[in-house]
Design an enzyme around this catalytic site. Sequence first.
Site, mmCIF file in Angstrom:
data_model
loop_
_atom_site.group_PDB
_atom_site.id
_atom_site.type_symbol
_atom_site.label_atom_id
_atom_site.label_comp_id
_atom_site.label_asym_id
_atom_site.label_seq_id
_atom_site.Cartn_x
_atom_site.Cartn_y
_atom_site.Cartn_z
ATOM 1 N N ASP A 1 35.828 36.262 28.112
ATOM 2 C CA ASP A 1 36.372 37.591 28.305
ATOM 3 C C ASP A 1 36.729 38.120 26.918
ATOM 4 O OD1 ASP A 1 37.724 39.900 28.879
ATOM 5 O OD2 ASP A 1 39.171 38.996 30.257
ATOM 6 N N TRP B 1 45.589 36.721 31.918
ATOM 7 C CA TRP B 1 45.721 38.105 32.360
ATOM 8 C C TRP B 1 45.837 38.105 33.889
ATOM 9 C CZ3 TRP B 1 41.247 41.658 33.773
ATOM 10 C CH2 TRP B 1 41.679 42.990 33.931
ATOM 11 N N LYS C 1 40.076 48.948 24.418
ATOM 12 C CA LYS C 1 41.065 48.870 23.333
ATOM 13 C C LYS C 1 40.436 49.154 21.978
ATOM 14 C CE LYS C 1 42.523 46.458 26.823
ATOM 15 N NZ LYS C 1 43.642 46.290 27.689
HETATM 16 N N1 KET Z 1 40.562 41.161 30.001
HETATM 17 C C1 KET Z 1 41.765 41.025 29.440
HETATM 18 C C2 KET Z 1 42.144 39.706 28.844
HETATM 19 C C3 KET Z 1 42.653 42.107 29.453
HETATM 20 O O1 KET Z 1 43.836 41.939 28.878
HETATM 21 C C4 KET Z 1 42.272 43.332 30.041
HETATM 22 C C5 KET Z 1 43.219 44.449 30.092
HETATM 23 C C6 KET Z 1 40.983 43.416 30.583
HETATM 24 C C7 KET Z 1 40.158 42.305 30.555
HETATM 25 C C8 KET Z 1 40.439 44.641 31.241
HETATM 26 O O2 KET Z 1 40.437 45.764 30.475
HETATM 27 P P1 KET Z 1 39.509 47.030 30.853
HETATM 28 O O3 KET Z 1 40.380 48.181 30.706
HETATM 29 O O4 KET Z 1 38.979 46.840 32.247
HETATM 30 O O5 KET Z 1 38.388 46.999 29.855
HETATM 31 N N2 KET Z 1 44.466 44.307 29.872
HETATM 32 C C9 KET Z 1 45.527 45.321 29.784
HETATM 33 C C10 KET Z 1 45.390 46.467 30.713
HETATM 34 C C11 KET Z 1 45.288 46.112 32.164
HETATM 35 O O6 KET Z 1 45.987 45.213 32.650
HETATM 36 O O7 KET Z 1 44.452 46.756 32.844
HETATM 37 C C12 KET Z 1 46.887 44.627 29.924
HETATM 38 O O8 KET Z 1 46.929 43.406 30.082
HETATM 39 O O9 KET Z 1 47.915 45.311 29.813
#
Ligand code: KET
Length: 423
Positions: free
Chosen positions: A233, A152, A269
């Site tokens: 994660d 990510w 999610k």
């Molecule tokens: N870890 C991973 C692996 C991840 O894909 C995301 C979000 C997060 C943590 C953080 O998510 P949060 O909303 O802080 O709980 N991924 C998607 C959104 C983004 O980039 O913020 C994405 O990869 O599209």
Amino acid sequence: MHSGVASPADRRLSALIRHLEGASNAMDSDTITASPTSGFPGARNSVFEHVVRAPEDPILGVTVAYNKDSSPLKLNLGVGAYRTEEYLPIVGLADFNKLSAKLILGADSPAIQENRVTTVQCLSGTGSLRVGGEFLARHYHQRTIYIPLPTWGNHPKVFTIAGLSVKTYCYYDPVTRGLNFQGLLEDLGSAPSGAIVLLHACAHNPTGVDPTPQQWEQIRQLIRSKALLPFFDSAYQGFASGNLDADAHSVRLFVADGGECFVAQSYAKNMGLYGERVGALSIVCKSADVASRVESQLKLVIRPMYSNPPIHGASIVATILKDRNMFQEWTIELKAMADRIINMRQQLFDALRTRGTPGDWSHIIKQIGMFTFTGLNSEQVAFITKEYHIYMTSDGRISMAGLSSRTVPHLADAIHAAVTRVV
Ligand code: KET
């Protein structure tokens, strides 16, 4: 509170209000009982043995002391809030924290029963990673974190700003479009002893490639034998297989050996709470004593960063996790979401086959979770966006969650044109 035009989010929240009302009464009844711990009889001491107990915060600590006092005469004139219940503690909602640990580690986790897990509510997955990273930069002897290649895109930024030095380990093989397991073992095998290793608990982003249970076990053995520190994660629990327990397998495998680890959880999610920014950081320690000292230091990380987390999203999560019927309903919805994504994979794969699109597209149905790592290059992605108005990240990652039966043909046409016309 909810004035003006009711958005879908407002309506969803209103539906929860009746459950939230009276939640405080239910809170005491359904908590996890903490058995007195004798500490884990592990071979090695905790890597956080040296962490000293931090003093309570001079302002919010007054409320902590006040809450512990059972006198009917008690009066709190400490914090600057019109009503003292307005602020959550620095570590967040206690119920939410307990339930989050239970969700990822398992209801019968000995680590929870032995009281050696500290869980703090953080600002979704990102905030949990950030707080964990900064705690490590302050208190852990090894400041290098290994992240998978690719990963990510925010991982390197989060950990660098937290004060860690970021290195990568082999993960994905573009030729097989699968795991480069040999490369992974070699890279982690040559990492310095004690280094931190970031692992995606399930549904690796962006590749959609996860280790098999057997490979996880080999990774665990290597990590433990080199005293590396695993940092999971978990942003997609329930989204990979549709089963919350199956998607927590990797984390539970590491916790079951009695060793230490970090876990960042996101409810963005799997509960659709993106904008509420609700997540948790759990640190599994060797003993209850270490865990409580670690928690005291986590507060010193959090207090100057954002003081304390917001209350609303965590209340929603706690309400759902502790109510048997709501929890059941949620697991059914999660399964439906995971199945829909799997179905979209099949439809896209079939559509490309029908068009006779050159190449082997079986990775579309093999990959796990929200994303397909298509293998399209950045020129092909730019072409698709320009000619077909379809947007995706330049590494060719597409979110299957954003696709529907109606839009699959359009995407398949675009991919077909891109691979036949743009090399
Ligand atoms: N870890 C991973 C692996 C991840 O894909 C995301 C979000 C997060 C943590 C953080 O998510 P949060 O909303 O802080 O709980 N991924 C998607 C959104 C983004 O980039 O913020 C994405 O990869 O599209």
